[in-house]
Design a protein around this motif. Structure first.
Motif, PDB file in Angstrom:
ATOM      1  N   ALA A   1     -29.318 -55.220 -10.577  1.00 32.62           N
ATOM      2  CA  ALA A   1     -28.385 -56.124 -11.278  1.00 32.62           C
ATOM      3  C   ALA A   1     -27.657 -57.008 -10.255  1.00 32.62           C
ATOM      4  CB  ALA A   1     -27.380 -55.305 -12.078  1.00 32.62           C
ATOM      5  N   LEU A   2     -27.464 -56.464  -9.052  1.00 28.02           N
ATOM      6  CA  LEU A   2     -26.766 -57.257  -8.021  1.00 28.02           C
ATOM      7  C   LEU A   2     -27.746 -58.080  -7.202  1.00 28.02           C
ATOM      8  CD1 LEU A   2     -24.194 -54.574  -6.814  1.00 28.02           C
ATOM      9  CD2 LEU A   2     -23.772 -56.568  -8.255  1.00 28.02           C
TER      10      LEU A   2
ATOM     11  N   LEU B   1     -24.514 -50.556 -17.675  1.00 29.19           N
ATOM     12  CA  LEU B   1     -24.073 -50.512 -16.281  1.00 29.19           C
ATOM     13  C   LEU B   1     -22.560 -50.633 -16.169  1.00 29.19           C
ATOM     14  CD1 LEU B   1     -26.741 -52.770 -14.567  1.00 29.19           C
ATOM     15  CD2 LEU B   1     -26.284 -50.376 -14.039  1.00 29.19           C
ATOM     16  N   ASP B   2     -21.941 -51.066 -17.282  1.00 32.71           N
ATOM     17  CA  ASP B   2     -20.502 -51.415 -17.193  1.00 32.71           C
ATOM     18  C   ASP B   2     -19.692 -50.226 -16.691  1.00 32.71           C
ATOM     19  OD1 ASP B   2     -17.856 -52.042 -17.683  1.00 32.71           O
ATOM     20  OD2 ASP B   2     -18.385 -53.450 -19.217  1.00 32.71           O
TER      21      ASP B   2
ATOM     22  N   SER C   1      -0.060 -47.846 -25.100  1.00 31.49           N
ATOM     23  CA  SER C   1      -1.227 -48.652 -24.621  1.00 31.49           C
ATOM     24  C   SER C   1      -1.444 -49.733 -25.661  1.00 31.49           C
ATOM     25  CB  SER C   1      -2.472 -47.752 -24.585  1.00 31.49           C
ATOM     26  OG  SER C   1      -2.979 -47.610 -25.912  1.00 31.49           O
TER      27      SER C   1
ATOM     28  N   ARG D   1     -16.530 -51.687  -8.627  1.00 33.53           N
ATOM     29  CA  ARG D   1     -17.629 -52.227  -9.446  1.00 33.53           C
ATOM     30  C   ARG D   1     -17.211 -53.543 -10.101  1.00 33.53           C
ATOM     31  NH1 ARG D   1     -21.661 -48.428 -10.932  1.00 33.53           N
ATOM     32  NH2 ARG D   1     -21.969 -49.429 -12.946  1.00 33.53           N
TER      33      ARG D   1
ATOM     34  N   LEU E   1     -20.274 -55.760 -11.539  1.00 31.75           N
ATOM     35  CA  LEU E   1     -21.014 -54.813 -12.387  1.00 31.75           C
ATOM     36  C   LEU E   1     -20.205 -54.485 -13.634  1.00 31.75           C
ATOM     37  CD1 LEU E   1     -22.503 -52.277  -9.817  1.00 31.75           C
ATOM     38  CD2 LEU E   1     -23.754 -53.791 -11.359  1.00 31.75           C
ATOM     39  N   THR E   2     -18.891 -54.264 -13.404  1.00 37.83           N
ATOM     40  CA  THR E   2     -18.041 -53.929 -14.560  1.00 37.83           C
ATOM     41  C   THR E   2     -17.253 -55.164 -14.959  1.00 37.83           C
ATOM     42  OG1 THR E   2     -17.793 -51.776 -13.548  1.00 37.83           O
ATOM     43  CG2 THR E   2     -16.290 -52.294 -15.341  1.00 37.83           C
ATOM     44  N   GLU E   3     -17.089 -55.323 -16.260  1.00 41.09           N
ATOM     45  CA  GLU E   3     -16.315 -56.487 -16.735  1.00 41.09           C
ATOM     46  C   GLU E   3     -14.837 -56.102 -16.714  1.00 41.09           C
ATOM     47  OE1 GLU E   3     -18.337 -58.338 -20.174  1.00 41.09           O
ATOM     48  OE2 GLU E   3     -16.287 -58.700 -20.844  1.00 41.09           O
TER      49      GLU E   3
ATOM     50  N   ARG F   1     -19.978 -52.302 -28.031  1.00 41.23           N
ATOM     51  CA  ARG F   1     -20.810 -53.435 -27.579  1.00 41.23           C
ATOM     52  C   ARG F   1     -22.285 -53.163 -27.847  1.00 41.23           C
ATOM     53  NH1 ARG F   1     -18.922 -54.178 -21.579  1.00 41.23           N
ATOM     54  NH2 ARG F   1     -20.625 -55.670 -21.476  1.00 41.23           N
TER      55      ARG F   1
ATOM     56  N   ASP G   1     -18.163 -43.439 -24.910  1.00 42.75           N
ATOM     57  CA  ASP G   1     -17.120 -44.426 -24.588  1.00 42.75           C
ATOM     58  C   ASP G   1     -17.074 -45.443 -25.732  1.00 42.75           C
ATOM     59  OD1 ASP G   1     -15.857 -46.729 -23.799  1.00 42.75           O
ATOM     60  OD2 ASP G   1     -16.346 -46.461 -21.686  1.00 42.75           O
ATOM     61  N   ARG G   2     -15.906 -45.566 -26.391  1.00 41.76           N
ATOM     62  CA  ARG G   2     -15.858 -46.419 -27.606  1.00 41.76           C
ATOM     63  C   ARG G   2     -16.191 -47.866 -27.259  1.00 41.76           C
ATOM     64  NH1 ARG G   2     -10.753 -46.094 -29.229  1.00 41.76           N
ATOM     65  NH2 ARG G   2     -11.083 -44.304 -30.567  1.00 41.76           N
ATOM     66  N   GLU G   3     -15.671 -48.341 -26.132  1.00 44.43           N
ATOM     67  CA  GLU G   3     -15.876 -49.751 -25.778  1.00 44.43           C
ATOM     68  C   GLU G   3     -17.371 -50.030 -25.613  1.00 44.43           C
ATOM     69  OE1 GLU G   3     -13.963 -52.275 -25.679  1.00 44.43           O
ATOM     70  OE2 GLU G   3     -15.339 -53.686 -24.719  1.00 44.43           O
TER      71      GLU G   3
ATOM     72  N   ARG H   1     -26.538 -54.552 -19.230  1.00 45.00           N
ATOM     73  CA  ARG H   1     -25.205 -54.857 -18.690  1.00 45.00           C
ATOM     74  C   ARG H   1     -24.173 -53.925 -19.298  1.00 45.00           C
ATOM     75  NH1 ARG H   1     -24.923 -58.384 -15.325  1.00 45.00           N
ATOM     76  NH2 ARG H   1     -26.778 -59.600 -15.757  1.00 45.00           N
TER      77      ARG H   1
ATOM     78  N   ARG I   1     -10.135 -51.343 -17.661  1.00 40.69           N
ATOM     79  CA  ARG I   1      -9.878 -50.308 -18.664  1.00 40.69           C
ATOM     80  C   ARG I   1     -11.066 -49.355 -18.706  1.00 40.69           C
ATOM     81  NH1 ARG I   1      -6.388 -51.887 -22.385  1.00 40.69           N
ATOM     82  NH2 ARG I   1      -7.249 -50.555 -24.023  1.00 40.69           N
ATOM     83  N   ARG I   2     -10.789 -48.136 -19.060  1.00 39.06           N
ATOM     84  CA  ARG I   2     -11.896 -47.195 -19.282  1.00 39.06           C
ATOM     85  C   ARG I   2     -11.478 -46.258 -20.394  1.00 39.06           C
ATOM     86  NH1 ARG I   2     -13.602 -44.689 -14.045  1.00 39.06           N
ATOM     87  NH2 ARG I   2     -11.698 -43.501 -14.263  1.00 39.06           N
ATOM     88  N   GLY I   3     -12.375 -46.114 -21.405  1.00 34.30           N
ATOM     89  CA  GLY I   3     -12.058 -45.231 -22.535  1.00 34.30           C
ATOM     90  C   GLY I   3     -10.782 -45.700 -23.211  1.00 34.30           C
ATOM     91  N   GLY I   4     -10.576 -47.019 -23.263  1.00 37.66           N
ATOM     92  CA  GLY I   4      -9.442 -47.540 -24.032  1.00 37.66           C
ATOM     93  C   GLY I   4      -8.129 -47.484 -23.286  1.00 37.66           C
ATOM     94  N   MET I   5      -8.118 -46.836 -22.103  1.00 43.46           N
ATOM     95  CA  MET I   5      -6.840 -46.731 -21.376  1.00 43.46           C
ATOM     96  C   MET I   5      -6.853 -47.710 -20.203  1.00 43.46           C
ATOM     97  SD  MET I   5      -4.884 -44.609 -22.773  1.00 43.46           S
ATOM     98  CE  MET I   5      -3.693 -44.364 -21.447  1.00 43.46           C
ATOM     99  N   ARG I   6      -5.692 -48.255 -19.879  1.00 45.08           N
ATOM    100  CA  ARG I   6      -5.612 -49.156 -18.721  1.00 45.08           C
ATOM    101  C   ARG I   6      -5.595 -48.292 -17.468  1.00 45.08           C
ATOM    102  NH1 ARG I   6      -1.183 -52.057 -16.796  1.00 45.08           N
ATOM    103  NH2 ARG I   6       0.102 -50.877 -18.247  1.00 45.08           N
TER     104      ARG I   6
END
Lengths: 222, 66, 264, 222
Positions: D85-86, D221-222, B64, A63, A68-70, C160, C154-156, D218, A28-33
């Motif tokens: 990080a990697l 970097l996400d 969404s 990433r 790197l990205t979750e 965090r 970015d809200r997410e 982290r 997801r990025r910015g809340g969108m899938r």
């Protein structure tokens, strides 16, 4: 001294399971899938070509694969270990080259390459081998000028020179061809083929199609 | 306790302090609640407008999950 | 052991949370109003004037509750931050984000009322008393949380980062309070802190507790309502908001007695 | 992994040496802020001596704050942070190594210069000895806490001012204990308790702060 990567001499890691397994990976990025959950396996000698329009999440996917990205959901296993919990040896088997070249402007290409290997705790590779790699990457005469004075293409070549000296089995390359001229693109294709023949794996995204790549599976994010 | 309104308001000579404190509390808490009500209404009007636009425009917008 | 497992996650689903708040908040507002009126009545008409400070001590009935609420809301914010960081429950972040403005307001009000109480008692509006100084720093921690949240696009990621900051903050709050207390005792000699609660007449204590109850209820109602609004702002109209706008209740969770109040 | 951290430490120090002028400006900043004290308070030795500990400590805290802004920013912007990080070393140790390099280049000079500034502000005898000692214990804690703020505000607009708002409240205990130690030493009451508490803060911050910094990196970097 024959140029070429040290790949052949290093014993490939003993794979318990096929190289890379990706199950139900969604980001997801910015809340969108970004894309529908992705599933694929990558075995030794295979290349996965990730295609998709801008903003489809190609970079985020790469990433996520590197850890790197979750990811929002899904499981990524590399040689059987989950990428989030794999130990250092396994982590060294993965090399990520992203949009940014990860070069220090004050240092010269040679110093940057030595730094890259030092940070990855690789044994002290002698300088000649590094010079050969930079020569092969077409940076022969620029070896001692700080990266700040190099062109974008030369910087990209310096970043890609890491591929020649790395022992990583999985290459994750994000737009490796940006700013490269035609013979650099050919050189890049030849390097990727060499790596695949040596039993390596490559995941790569690119806007230009890379000619001369054999056995390329594609993953289209739409 | 108090003999008359005047004495109560004077608060034994401490009127400005006591009423300054309670006044500020009542004013600011009331303001916070009021702002919240307005924000909520705005959220609802935005949603109503979107609902109307999406039903009239007939194009399925991608939902969404939260 | 009670057979019905409490569905912890049931109310973390936005639609259910919205519906729960729709039921709860009117009740909480009622409780807040009752407690406030009772507290004011006891505070102004039952509690006797203080032999030393006369009537200015009545400010205590609002100053102490706001100070307590400021600290309590910061701690609560940190708890939601931990829940969000550990289990990625979006609702926890929404709650933490909704707590911050009210917590900051409570802290600011406690400073304001503290200063107005200090004026007649210590002769100056502001004195570097240990508690006042620590409360001022707590206000900065609140503002820092809100500023960080607002600064990250970015809200997410913002959620965090702010949650991590709240966690770092809450670990530092005792250290700050201790060091300020230590610092104050070293430079003592300047001021006496207002008479402690030891010799408080029962009616004074009652007014204080009622005031605290009213403050707590107010904070709960405002925070829940802000969390509800936050959910509305995040959703687009095709989501659950369409069903809720016609205000029918979502399916009740298995085995939990749901207050079926009148539909308002 | 040790090799990788050692390389990182050497790299960071060489980078800081290469960018000597950055280090110089921050040290000059520390000196200038300290000289603001007599200019604003007046040259009268008695008042200056009372305010000297606070003056030097505030200057050290502000110098630490503005120097930390770039601690991760450059690595984050040019992509080196991703590679770190990697890399083999855990991110917390990478953060600790970078903070150590940063403190050696920027914290230590402040400690060494502080007796000079203390003398200029009229401190004598024991206080002139306790001042650098308290800074030696305190500035690492400032760097550790400041690094948390730097990591949290990576890539954020108006990061500098925001970082000050986030971090200065956390600097308060260090400031109180540090300047308190020096003023206690002036009254010959012995700065023992203050210094031991500062040591306790350092012992607390050393293991915990890098974990917070790693968490923040982290996220960035996400």
């Amino acid at each position: 001294m024959r140029p070429g990567n040290a790949q052949a001499s290093a014993a490939p890691a003993t794979p318990q399971a096929p190289g890379l397994q990706v199950r139900g990976l969604a980001c997801r990025r910015g809340g969108m899938r970004l894309f529908a959950p992705v599933d694929f396996d990558l075995a030794a000698g295979e290349l996965l070509f990730v295609r998709g329009r801008n903003g489809r999440g190609k970079t985020t996917l790469l990433r996520a694969i590197c850890g790197l990205t979750e990811p929002a959901s899904g499981e990524i296993r590399f040689h059987g270990d989950s990428i989030r919990t794999m130990d250092d040896a396994r982590r060294m088997a993965l090399l990520y080259i992203g949009h940014r070249d990860a070069l220090k402007e004050e240092l010269t290409p040679l110093e940057n390459l030595q730094m890259h290997l030092g940070l990855r705790a690789v044994g002290n590779i002698d300088e000649d081998h590094l010079l050969d790699a930079l020569e092969a990457a077409g940076l022969g005469e620029r070896v001692d000028t700080p990266v700040r004075y190099l062109s974008q293409g030369q910087r990209r070549r310096t970043a890609l020179a890491r591929l020649l000296v790395s022992q990583a089995t999985l290459w994750v390359l994000d737009e490796p061809l940006t700013a490269l001229d035609t013979d650099a693109v050919a050189w890049m294709a030849e390097r990727i083929n060499g790596h695949l023949e040596d039993g390596g794996m490559v995941i790569c995204t690119s806007h230009q199609p890379i000619q001369g790549l054999h056995r390329a599976r594609t993953l289209d994010l739409g | 306790m108090w003999d008359g309104i005047g004495d109560f308001v004077a608060m034994g000579g401490h009127a400005p302090y006591v009423w300054g404190s309670y006044g500020a509390v009542v004013l600011l808490l009331g303001l916070e609640a009021a702002l919240l009500v307005r924000r909520r209404q705005r959220a609802w009007t935005r949603l109503a407008r979107q609902a109307r636009r999406s039903t009239t425009a007939r194009h399925p917008s991608t939902g969404s999950e939260s | 052991m009670n057979r019905r497992r409490i569905p912890w996650l049931y109310f973390t689903v936005p639609r259910n949370f919205y519906w729960l708040v729709q039921r709860l908040v009117p009740l909480i507002w009622a409780v807040a109003a009752v407690l406030a009126v009772a507290g004011l009545y006891v505070g102004f008409f039952v509690a006797p004037p203080d032999y030393q400070q006369g009537n200015s001590y009545r400010i205590m009935f609002i100053h102490v509750p706001t100070a307590w609420m400021g600290m309590f809301l910061y701690a609560l914010m940190a708890v939601y931050a931990v829940i969000f960081l550990a289990w990625r429950i979006k609702m926890a972040d929404v709650m933490a984000r909704s707590l911050a403005p009210t917590g900051a307001l409570m802290t600011a009000l406690s400073l304001w009322t503290g200063a107005l109480w200090g004026a007649p008692t210590w002769g100056t509006y502001w004195v570097w008393d240990a508690r006042l100084t620590s409360t001022l720093l707590l206000l900065f921690l609140f503002l820092g949380y809100m500023a960080l949240y607002a600064a990250i696009d970015d809200r997410e990621k913002g959620a965090r980062a702010a949650a991590l900051l709240a966690l770092i903050g809450v670990i530092n709050v005792p250290v700050i309070y201790f060091s300020v207390e230590w610092w104050h005792t070293l430079h003592q000699g300047m001021s006496i802190s207002p008479s402690g609660g030891a010799s408080m007449a029962p009616s004074m204590l009652a007014a204080l507790l009622l005031g605290t109850g009213a403050c707590w209820a107010y904070c709960a109602a405002v925070t829940l309502r802000r969390a509800q609004t936050e959910l509305l702002e995040r959703e687009d109209s095709t989501g659950w908001t369409r069903t809720v706008s016609t205000d029918d209740a979502p399916p009740a969770p298995r085995g939990v007695a749901v207050p079926t109040g009148r539909r308002n | 992994m040790g090799r990788s951290l050692w390389t990182l430490l050497k790299r960071d120090i060489t980078l800081l040496v290469l960018r000597r002028q950055d280090v110089m400006t921050i040290i000059a900043f520390f000196l200038i802020v300290t000289t603001l004290l007599p200019l604003s308070v007046g040259p009268e030795p008695e008042t200056l001596r009372a305010l000297a500990p606070g003056g030097v400590w505030i200057a050290a805290a502000l110098a630490s704050l503005i120097s930390l802004d770039r601690l991760f920013a450059d690595d984050w912007r040019d992509g080196t942070l991703e590679q770190l990080a990697l890399g083999p070393a855990p991110l917390a140790l990478v953060a600790l190594t970078k903070i150590t390099a940063h403190w050696l280049a920027l914290g230590l000079p402040l400690v060494l210069l502080s007796p000079l500034m203390g003398y200029a502000l009229g401190l004598q005898g024991m206080a002139l000895l306790i001042l650098p000692l308290s800074l030696a214990l305190g500035t690492p804690v400032l760097s550790l806490l400041g690094a948390t703020g730097a990591a949290l505000t990576l890539g954020v607009r108006a990061g500098g001012a925001l970082m000050a708002l986030l971090i200065l409240p956390l600097y308060v205990p260090v400031l109180i204990l540090g300047s308190g130690a020096v003023s206690e030493a002036m009254h010959a009451a012995g700065a023992g308790p203050h210094l031991s508490l500062l040591g306790a803060l350092l012992a607390l911050a050393l293991p915990l702060a890098p974990l917070a910094v790693a968490g923040a990196l982290r996220i960035a970097l996400d």
